[in-house]
Motif scaffolding. Structure first.
Motif, PDB file in Angstrom:
ATOM      1  N   ARG A   1       0.990  -1.154  -0.087  1.00 24.38           N
ATOM      2  CA  ARG A   1       0.177   0.004   0.144  1.00 24.38           C
ATOM      3  C   ARG A   1       1.098   1.208  -0.086  1.00 24.38           C
ATOM      4  N   ALA A   2       0.313   2.336  -0.168  1.00 24.23           N
ATOM      5  CA  ALA A   2       1.078   3.460  -0.341  1.00 24.23           C
ATOM      6  C   ALA A   2       1.792   4.049   1.081  1.00 24.23           C
ATOM      7  N   PHE A   3       2.712   4.544   1.482  1.00 22.42           N
ATOM      8  CA  PHE A   3       2.916   5.064   2.640  1.00 22.42           C
ATOM      9  C   PHE A   3       2.234   6.276   3.024  1.00 22.42           C
ATOM     10  N   SER A   4       1.758   6.216   4.349  1.00 18.70           N
ATOM     11  CA  SER A   4       0.815   7.000   4.659  1.00 18.70           C
ATOM     12  C   SER A   4       1.087   7.706   5.958  1.00 18.70           C
ATOM     13  N   ILE A   5       0.472   9.026   6.038  1.00 20.15           N
ATOM     14  CA  ILE A   5       0.780   9.845   7.448  1.00 20.15           C
ATOM     15  C   ILE A   5      -0.571  10.150   7.687  1.00 20.15           C
ATOM     16  N   GLN A   6      -0.663  10.061   9.252  1.00 23.43           N
ATOM     17  CA  GLN A   6      -2.139  10.294   9.748  1.00 23.43           C
ATOM     18  C   GLN A   6      -1.809  11.351  11.018  1.00 23.43           C
ATOM     19  N   SER A   7      -2.666  12.316  10.893  1.00 19.34           N
ATOM     20  CA  SER A   7      -2.482  13.273  12.142  1.00 19.34           C
ATOM     21  C   SER A   7      -3.540  14.047  12.076  1.00 19.34           C
ATOM     22  N   GLN A   8      -3.712  14.929  13.092  1.00 20.00           N
ATOM     23  CA  GLN A   8      -4.783  15.829  13.247  1.00 20.00           C
ATOM     24  C   GLN A   8      -4.363  16.974  12.496  1.00 20.00           C
ATOM     25  N   VAL A   9      -5.226  17.689  12.055  1.00 19.30           N
ATOM     26  CA  VAL A   9      -5.081  19.014  11.137  1.00 19.30           C
ATOM     27  C   VAL A   9      -4.829  20.025  12.279  1.00 19.30           C
ATOM     28  N   LEU A  10      -3.865  20.838  12.411  1.00 14.58           N
ATOM     29  CA  LEU A  10      -3.524  22.124  13.296  1.00 14.58           C
ATOM     30  C   LEU A  10      -3.695  23.383  12.643  1.00 14.58           C
ATOM     31  N   ARG A  11      -3.951  24.124  13.305  1.00 15.33           N
ATOM     32  CA  ARG A  11      -4.182  25.619  12.854  1.00 15.33           C
ATOM     33  C   ARG A  11      -2.880  26.156  12.846  1.00 15.33           C
ATOM     34  N   GLY A  12      -2.727  26.649  11.467  1.00 10.64           N
ATOM     35  CA  GLY A  12      -1.749  27.480  11.016  1.00 10.64           C
ATOM     36  C   GLY A  12      -1.640  28.863  10.771  1.00 10.64           C
ATOM     37  N   ASP A  13      -0.689  29.446  10.329  1.00 14.15           N
ATOM     38  CA  ASP A  13      -0.625  30.740  10.163  1.00 14.15           C
ATOM     39  C   ASP A  13      -1.425  31.214   9.285  1.00 14.15           C
ATOM     40  N   GLY A  14      -2.054  30.661   8.220  1.00 11.65           N
ATOM     41  CA  GLY A  14      -2.815  31.084   6.908  1.00 11.65           C
ATOM     42  C   GLY A  14      -1.884  31.589   5.810  1.00 11.65           C
ATOM     43  N   ARG A  15      -0.479  31.152   5.888  1.00 13.85           N
ATOM     44  CA  ARG A  15       0.142  31.678   4.542  1.00 13.85           C
ATOM     45  C   ARG A  15      -0.269  30.946   3.382  1.00 13.85           C
ATOM     46  N   GLY A  16      -0.464  29.928   3.557  1.00 17.24           N
ATOM     47  CA  GLY A  16      -0.902  28.892   2.211  1.00 17.24           C
ATOM     48  C   GLY A  16      -2.181  29.569   1.669  1.00 17.24           C
ATOM     49  N   ARG A  17      -3.095  30.097   2.480  1.00 18.15           N
ATOM     50  CA  ARG A  17      -4.424  30.604   1.903  1.00 18.15           C
ATOM     51  C   ARG A  17      -4.034  31.828   1.252  1.00 18.15           C
ATOM     52  N   LYS A  18      -3.025  32.578   2.111  1.00 23.46           N
ATOM     53  CA  LYS A  18      -2.981  34.210   1.295  1.00 23.46           C
ATOM     54  C   LYS A  18      -2.133  33.906   0.059  1.00 23.46           C
ATOM     55  N   LEU A  19      -1.341  32.780  -0.182  1.00 16.22           N
ATOM     56  CA  LEU A  19      -0.803  32.537  -1.397  1.00 16.22           C
ATOM     57  C   LEU A  19      -1.670  31.965  -2.505  1.00 16.22           C
ATOM     58  N   GLY A  20      -2.817  31.497  -2.167  1.00 15.74           N
ATOM     59  CA  GLY A  20      -3.761  30.990  -2.965  1.00 15.74           C
ATOM     60  C   GLY A  20      -3.888  29.576  -2.979  1.00 15.74           C
ATOM     61  N   PHE A  21      -3.275  28.845  -2.148  1.00 16.30           N
ATOM     62  CA  PHE A  21      -3.165  27.547  -2.194  1.00 16.30           C
ATOM     63  C   PHE A  21      -3.124  26.992  -0.726  1.00 16.30           C
TER      64      PHE A  21
END
Length: 304
Positions: free
Chosen positions: A187-207
């Motif tokens: 199977r594919a290698f996977s990562i499981q984790s809780q989604v954390l609150r970030g600083d919003g830089r990705g959203r500001k960049l449009g991604f």
């Protein structure tokens, strides 16, 4: 049937009269899967409960200390992966420096028999236990004849003529050779984790990204990967950055998951991301416009 999870660091008792297998089971790779299926099959024939017992930490983590590798998959991830195998019990057996010094006889008489009272034990081709690995299949089989349990050893599961092993997977993971990792895991290698609150830089960049910080887990080299995000029962193509955010003078390693055309709030939810192909190494950008253009190119490479 739901597998019952028992952590012997906290539980006062464990199930008895079992068909049992025990070890590190780091990764639940194809070889482990063959063993687990055999474990469940024999338990049904013997009309007994099946139990997979995991050492945690892994023995080499205790012996090597800070120099040791992390697990390929966390205990929580393994618990999820094992749900489909119809095991009766999944036990966590704490491994520490005292445990590491037990002789084969001491391990069998003070741990194995009192805790589990096994009817039958299945081990892998390279199974060893106790101080300086003096215990092996033959030693376990000899004590089994005396104490009333049988022991079975499986042949290695081969891929391209060589045994599948966690160390082999770890080697390919360190090279970002995700195709070989997938072939060995099944199977594919996977990562499981809780989604954390970030600083919003990705959203500001449009991604916008879902930010994960997996702990106690081995990760592939820093960089950008294609992937697939699993949110509850739904899966979405994704692009995954594993890195320290060098463009923003970051130092801690995060896993940032961008799901194109996805706008739902994922904060505090559990997200599983499967890694596909390695796209490029992580690098710093002096201009945000250059970073945005590179992300666009990464998405193009990942999804065509």
């Amino acid at each position: 049937m739901e597998t019952k999870f028992i952590d012997l660091r906290r539980a006062s008792s464990s199930p008895k009269s079992l068909v049992l297998s025990l070890g590190g089971f780091d990764g639940i790779h194809l070889g482990h899967q063959v063993l687990i299926k055999k474990l469940v099959e024999i338990s049904k024939k013997k009309q007994a409960s099946s139990c997979l017992c995991l050492f945690d930490p892994l023995p080499f983590q205790v012996l090597q200390g800070e120099k040791a590798f992390k697990r390929l998959f966390t205990i929580q991830e393994l618990g999820k992966l094992l749900k489909s195998f119809n095991l009766d019990f999944l036990c966590i057996l704490p491994f520490d420096s005292h445990f590491a010094k037990l002789s084969a006889k001491e391990f069998i008489q003070s741990v194995l028999v009192p805790h589990f009272d096994p009817l039958h034990i299945i081990v892998g081709y390279d199974f060893s236990f106790s101080y300086q690995k003096e215990g092996n299949f033959s030693v376990l089989q000899s004590y089994g004849k005396e104490l009333g349990f049988s022991v079975e050893q499986l042949k290695p599961c081969l891929y391209q003529g060589k045994p599948i092993s966690s160390s082999r997977i770890r080697k390919h993971l360190s090279l970002a050779d995700m195709k070989e990792v997938k072939a060995l895991l099944g199977r594919a290698f996977s990562i499981q984790s809780q989604v954390l609150r970030g600083d919003g830089r990705g959203r500001k960049l449009g991604f916008p990204t879902a930010n994960l910080k997996p702990e106690k887990k081995e990760l592939p080299p820093l960089g950008v990967y294609s992937g697939r995000a699993q949110i509850q029962k739904d899966g979405y193509p994704a692009i995954v950055n594993i890195g320290c955010r060098p463009s923003f003078n970051g130092s801690q390693t995060f896993v940032e998951v961008h799901i194109p055309s996805f706008n739902r709030n994922l904060y505090d939810q559990i997200l599983t991301v499967e890694l596909g192909d390695f796209i490029r190494k992580e690098r710093a950008f002096s201009k945000l416009s250059d970073l945005k253009e590179q992300i666009r190119q990464d998405i193009q490479v990942a999804f065509g």
